[in-house]
Design an enzyme around this catalytic site. Sequence first.
Site, short mmCIF file in Angstrom:
data_model
loop_
_atom_site.label_atom_id
_atom_site.label_comp_id
_atom_site.label_asym_id
_atom_site.label_seq_id
_atom_site.Cartn_x
_atom_site.Cartn_y
_atom_site.Cartn_z
N ARG A 101 -7.63 -4.40 8.44
CA ARG A 101 -7.48 -3.13 9.16
C ARG A 101 -8.82 -2.40 9.19
NH1 ARG A 101 -1.40 -1.13 7.42
NH2 ARG A 101 -1.82 -2.14 5.44
N ASP B 94 10.15 -6.70 -3.81
CA ASP B 94 9.01 -7.18 -3.02
C ASP B 94 8.83 -8.67 -3.26
OD1 ASP B 94 6.20 -7.55 -2.03
OD2 ASP B 94 6.22 -5.36 -1.94
N PHE C 255 0.82 -1.22 0.00
CA PHE C 255 0.00 0.00 0.00
C PHE C 255 0.86 1.28 0.00
CE2 PHE C 255 -1.85 2.82 3.47
CZ PHE C 255 -2.47 3.70 2.59
N LYS D 60 9.99 -4.57 14.98
CA LYS D 60 10.21 -3.18 14.58
C LYS D 60 11.17 -2.51 15.56
CE LYS D 60 7.60 -2.50 10.86
NZ LYS D 60 8.15 -2.16 9.56
N ASP E 221 12.84 -11.86 -1.66
CA ASP E 221 12.61 -11.81 -0.22
C ASP E 221 13.84 -11.18 0.43
OD1 ASP E 221 12.37 -12.30 2.48
OD2 ASP E 221 11.66 -14.36 2.25
N TYR F 81 5.34 -8.24 15.55
CA TYR F 81 5.43 -6.97 14.80
C TYR F 81 6.15 -5.91 15.65
CZ TYR F 81 3.73 -3.05 11.90
OH TYR F 81 3.62 -1.94 11.09
N THR G 286 2.35 -9.87 1.12
CA THR G 286 1.08 -9.17 1.40
C THR G 286 0.77 -8.12 0.34
OG1 THR G 286 2.19 -7.55 2.82
CG2 THR G 286 1.27 -9.48 3.91
N GLY G 287 1.72 -7.86 -0.54
CA GLY G 287 1.50 -6.88 -1.61
C GLY G 287 1.00 -7.57 -2.87
P1 NAD Z 1 1.61 -3.69 3.02
O1 NAD Z 1 1.42 -5.05 3.58
O2 NAD Z 1 0.59 -3.19 2.07
O3 NAD Z 1 3.03 -3.58 2.31
C1 NAD Z 1 4.16 -4.28 2.76
C2 NAD Z 1 4.90 -4.81 1.55
O4 NAD Z 1 6.10 -5.48 1.98
C3 NAD Z 1 4.08 -5.86 0.77
O5 NAD Z 1 4.08 -5.55 -0.61
C4 NAD Z 1 4.82 -7.17 1.05
O6 NAD Z 1 4.65 -8.10 0.01
C5 NAD Z 1 6.24 -6.69 1.23
N1 NAD Z 1 7.09 -7.60 2.01
C6 NAD Z 1 6.83 -8.11 3.24
N2 NAD Z 1 7.85 -8.91 3.63
C7 NAD Z 1 8.77 -8.89 2.63
C8 NAD Z 1 10.04 -9.51 2.44
N3 NAD Z 1 10.56 -10.33 3.35
N4 NAD Z 1 10.71 -9.26 1.29
C9 NAD Z 1 10.19 -8.43 0.35
N5 NAD Z 1 8.99 -7.82 0.47
C10 NAD Z 1 8.29 -8.06 1.60
O7 NAD Z 1 1.76 -2.69 4.26
P2 NAD Z 1 1.85 -1.10 4.30
O8 NAD Z 1 0.70 -0.62 5.07
O9 NAD Z 1 2.10 -0.55 2.95
O10 NAD Z 1 3.13 -0.90 5.21
C11 NAD Z 1 4.41 -0.59 4.66
C12 NAD Z 1 5.41 -0.37 5.78
O11 NAD Z 1 4.99 0.72 6.60
C13 NAD Z 1 5.59 -1.58 6.70
O12 NAD Z 1 6.95 -1.69 7.07
C14 NAD Z 1 4.75 -1.22 7.90
O13 NAD Z 1 5.22 -1.83 9.07
C15 NAD Z 1 4.91 0.29 7.95
N6 NAD Z 1 3.77 0.93 8.65
C16 NAD Z 1 2.56 1.06 8.02
C17 NAD Z 1 1.50 1.65 8.72
C18 NAD Z 1 0.14 1.86 8.09
O14 NAD Z 1 -0.74 2.40 8.76
N7 NAD Z 1 -0.12 1.50 6.84
C19 NAD Z 1 1.68 2.08 10.03
C20 NAD Z 1 2.92 1.90 10.63
C21 NAD Z 1 3.97 1.35 9.92
N1 UDP Z 2 -10.95 -2.48 14.57
C1 UDP Z 2 -12.34 -2.54 14.67
N2 UDP Z 2 -13.02 -3.19 13.68
C2 UDP Z 2 -12.41 -3.77 12.60
C3 UDP Z 2 -11.00 -3.70 12.51
C4 UDP Z 2 -10.30 -3.04 13.52
O1 UDP Z 2 -12.93 -2.02 15.62
O2 UDP Z 2 -13.12 -4.34 11.76
C5 UDP Z 2 -10.22 -1.74 15.62
C6 UDP Z 2 -8.99 -2.45 16.18
O3 UDP Z 2 -9.37 -3.31 17.23
C7 UDP Z 2 -8.16 -1.26 16.63
C8 UDP Z 2 -8.48 -0.16 15.63
O4 UDP Z 2 -9.73 -0.54 15.02
O5 UDP Z 2 -8.57 -0.85 17.91
C9 UDP Z 2 -7.44 0.00 14.54
O6 UDP Z 2 -7.19 -1.27 13.99
P1 UDP Z 2 -6.19 -1.53 12.79
O7 UDP Z 2 -6.06 -3.02 12.63
O8 UDP Z 2 -6.60 -0.75 11.60
O9 UDP Z 2 -4.81 -0.89 13.26
P2 UDP Z 2 -3.97 -0.98 14.62
O10 UDP Z 2 -4.71 -1.73 15.66
O11 UDP Z 2 -2.73 -1.67 14.21
O12 UDP Z 2 -3.79 0.44 14.99
#
Ligand code: NAD
Ligand code: UDP
Length: 301
Positions: A179, A28, A8, A145, A53, A141, A32-33
């Site tokens: 999510r 990638d 994403f 991190k 990977d 996770y 999950t992508g």
């Molecule tokens: P996402 O799952 O959509 O994207 C993650 C990508 O990483 C996917 O395309 C997946 O295939 C790839 N990937 C995973 N493991 C891999 C590996 N071993 N080798 C190569 N590719 C790999 O998630 P996202 O929401 O786009 O998140 C991207 C990054 O941002 C992540 O590191 C995540 O922890 C961080 N992040 C996202 C959020 C959010 O709200 N979206 C919040 C905090 C941190």
């Molecule tokens: N959540 C919810 N309904 C859903 C999915 C998530 O109430 O269908 C809640 C979840 O329990 C959390 C918040 O929404 O309290 C955000 O969840 P998300 O998985 O998006 O992100 P994170 O918990 O990692 O912040």
Amino acid sequence: MVTGGAGFIGRWLCKSLLEKNNDVLCVDNLITGSETNIKEFMKNSRFSFMKHDIVQPLYVDGIDEIYHLASPASPIHYRKYNVETMLANSVGTMNMLQLARENNAKFLFASTSEIYGDPKEHPQKETYFGNVNPIGPRACYDESKRFGEAMTTCFPDVYVRIIRIFNTYGPYMSANDGRVMPNLINQALTDKFMTIYGNGSQTRSFCYVDDLVKGIYVVMDNFHKGPVNLGNLNEITILELAEKIKQLTNSKSKIIFHPLPKDDPTRRKPDITVARSLGWQPEINLNSGLEKTIEYFRQLK
Ligand code: NAD
Ligand code: UDP
């Protein structure tokens, strides 16, 4: 180079880097992508995709910058791929740091607000060490991190940056990653039950993806020793979010309540004083971000 570029956030970062006339290598393993996310870039001669990977070493040259985003990110995904998540953020981060060192490249690690766990300090400043359960359902996770941040600081000779991303949303989120945004929007669009976990009083602060991508550049290009929070200040309860989505979609859905998952953080909001001092702050409000995201999911139907 963008690891996780078919996910994403990675997809939006690749798009933006291409718009700025950069050559982009997206690495990638598609755990999950999806290739659909990057399909529109494939014809661009400046873009290349490598299915790899990052837990396995990678040898490429000519890299100036590495944006290391590869990791499952939603609770459903990282629970399903728990060991893969731990390895991507630990061994994978080490591999990418070594690649940065070999290329004399800049390196940015995508960390998360999850490293604060269920925070006892509110809002969360970068100086807060967090409240994380090391053996709970979110541990693979959160702890990996945290390890990734520690690993990044073990490379003082490399130009490194760490961002802590707070809940980010927008088009191209995976519809079934569990999510809250894709869940509630898709439920509302199909008049299905909208699922709230717990009583919905837990809070999050949602950042639109365009704002986040701008923040990524600001952190990469400016000096700040230590991690930088990137997120929106508009804190909202999950119940309020559900009601807002229901209203914006004109949905007939009923809101229902499920048990709250263990260790689900009760409050989350970033302190963005550091990011602001670097010249960044989010600009897109929740309503306009939601409208764009709802439109995206509506078109997928
Ligand atoms: P996402 O799952 O959509 O994207 C993650 C990508 O990483 C996917 O395309 C997946 O295939 C790839 N990937 C995973 N493991 C891999 C590996 N071993 N080798 C190569 N590719 C790999 O998630 P996202 O929401 O786009 O998140 C991207 C990054 O941002 C992540 O590191 C995540 O922890 C961080 N992040 C996202 C959020 C959010 O709200 N979206 C919040 C905090 C941190
Ligand atoms: N959540 C919810 N309904 C859903 C999915 C998530 O109430 O269908 C809640 C979840 O329990 C959390 C918040 O929404 O309290 C955000 O969840 P998300 O998985 O998006 O992100 P994170 O918990 O990692 O912040």
